[in-house]
Motif scaffolding. Structure first.
Motif, PDB file in Angstrom:
ATOM      1  N   HIS A  10       1.810   8.797  -6.433  1.00  0.00           N
ATOM      2  CA  HIS A  10       1.684  10.211  -6.072  1.00  0.00           C
ATOM      3  C   HIS A  10       3.016  10.952  -5.947  1.00  0.00           C
ATOM      4  O   HIS A  10       3.028  12.182  -5.945  1.00  0.00           O
ATOM      5  N   GLY A  11       4.096  10.221  -5.756  1.00  0.00           N
ATOM      6  CA  GLY A  11       5.393  10.871  -5.604  1.00  0.00           C
ATOM      7  C   GLY A  11       5.718  11.285  -4.177  1.00  0.00           C
ATOM      8  O   GLY A  11       6.753  11.889  -3.935  1.00  0.00           O
ATOM      9  N   TYR A  12       4.836  10.997  -3.262  1.00  0.00           N
ATOM     10  CA  TYR A  12       5.054  11.267  -1.839  1.00  0.00           C
ATOM     11  C   TYR A  12       4.318  10.209  -1.041  1.00  0.00           C
ATOM     12  O   TYR A  12       3.458   9.515  -1.567  1.00  0.00           O
ATOM     13  N   ILE A  35       0.841  -1.199   0.000  1.00  0.00           N
ATOM     14  CA  ILE A  35       0.000   0.000   0.000  1.00  0.00           C
ATOM     15  C   ILE A  35       0.873   1.246   0.000  1.00  0.00           C
ATOM     16  O   ILE A  35       0.665   2.171  -0.794  1.00  0.00           O
ATOM     17  N   ILE A  36       1.863   1.268   0.874  1.00  0.00           N
ATOM     18  CA  ILE A  36       2.754   2.424   0.981  1.00  0.00           C
ATOM     19  C   ILE A  36       3.563   2.594  -0.308  1.00  0.00           C
ATOM     20  O   ILE A  36       3.635   3.691  -0.875  1.00  0.00           O
ATOM     21  N   LYS A  37       4.156   1.507  -0.772  1.00  0.00           N
ATOM     22  CA  LYS A  37       4.999   1.552  -1.972  1.00  0.00           C
ATOM     23  C   LYS A  37       4.200   2.012  -3.194  1.00  0.00           C
ATOM     24  O   LYS A  37       4.644   2.884  -3.949  1.00  0.00           O
ATOM     25  N   ASN A  38       3.009   1.452  -3.386  1.00  0.00           N
ATOM     26  CA  ASN A  38       2.183   1.807  -4.538  1.00  0.00           C
ATOM     27  C   ASN A  38       1.716   3.258  -4.470  1.00  0.00           C
ATOM     28  O   ASN A  38       1.647   3.948  -5.486  1.00  0.00           O
ATOM     29  N   LYS A  61       9.575  10.700  12.903  1.00  0.00           N
ATOM     30  CA  LYS A  61       8.495  10.675  13.883  1.00  0.00           C
ATOM     31  C   LYS A  61       7.920  12.079  14.061  1.00  0.00           C
ATOM     32  O   LYS A  61       8.654  13.056  14.140  1.00  0.00           O
ATOM     33  N   GLY A  62       6.609  12.150  14.109  1.00  0.00           N
ATOM     34  CA  GLY A  62       5.931  13.414  14.333  1.00  0.00           C
ATOM     35  C   GLY A  62       5.693  14.238  13.081  1.00  0.00           C
ATOM     36  O   GLY A  62       5.117  15.307  13.157  1.00  0.00           O
ATOM     37  N   LYS A  63       6.132  13.751  11.931  1.00  0.00           N
ATOM     38  CA  LYS A  63       5.918  14.475  10.682  1.00  0.00           C
ATOM     39  C   LYS A  63       5.156  13.582   9.711  1.00  0.00           C
ATOM     40  O   LYS A  63       5.413  12.391   9.622  1.00  0.00           O
ATOM     41  N   SER A  64       4.235  14.173   8.978  1.00  0.00           N
ATOM     42  CA  SER A  64       3.467  13.387   8.009  1.00  0.00           C
ATOM     43  C   SER A  64       4.209  13.344   6.673  1.00  0.00           C
ATOM     44  O   SER A  64       5.028  14.199   6.365  1.00  0.00           O
ATOM     45  N   ARG A  65       3.902  12.321   5.918  1.00  0.00           N
ATOM     46  CA  ARG A  65       4.418  12.129   4.559  1.00  0.00           C
ATOM     47  C   ARG A  65       5.941  12.040   4.480  1.00  0.00           C
ATOM     48  O   ARG A  65       6.564  12.540   3.557  1.00  0.00           O
TER      49      ARG A  65
END
Length: 68
Positions: free
Chosen positions: A19-21, A11-14, A57-61
């Protein structure tokens, strides 16, 4: 790696490929079919401990796949 962990890794890899992020924890959960954010967070932490991903940790994307 268990089949379930592999599913989350895919899921993460795809998502990153498309999306590029990286996805947020909530987006990972939605794509995995769960409404809870606890399960995706546990899976992300397990993937990190196994060396498949890394993130800040603590940051999105900030998830990066280390093993393609």
């Amino acid at each position: 790696m268990t089949k379930r962990l592999e599913e989350y890794y895919d899921i993460i890899k795809n998502y990153i490929n498309k999306h590029g992020y990286s996805p947020t924890i909530r987006e990972i959960g939605e794509l995995a079919g769960t409404t809870s954010s606890a399960t995706p967070m546990v899976m992300v932490r397990r993937l990190k401990s196994l060396g498949y991903i890394e993130y800040e940790k603590g940051k999105s994307r900030t998830i990066r796949c280390l093993k393609w």
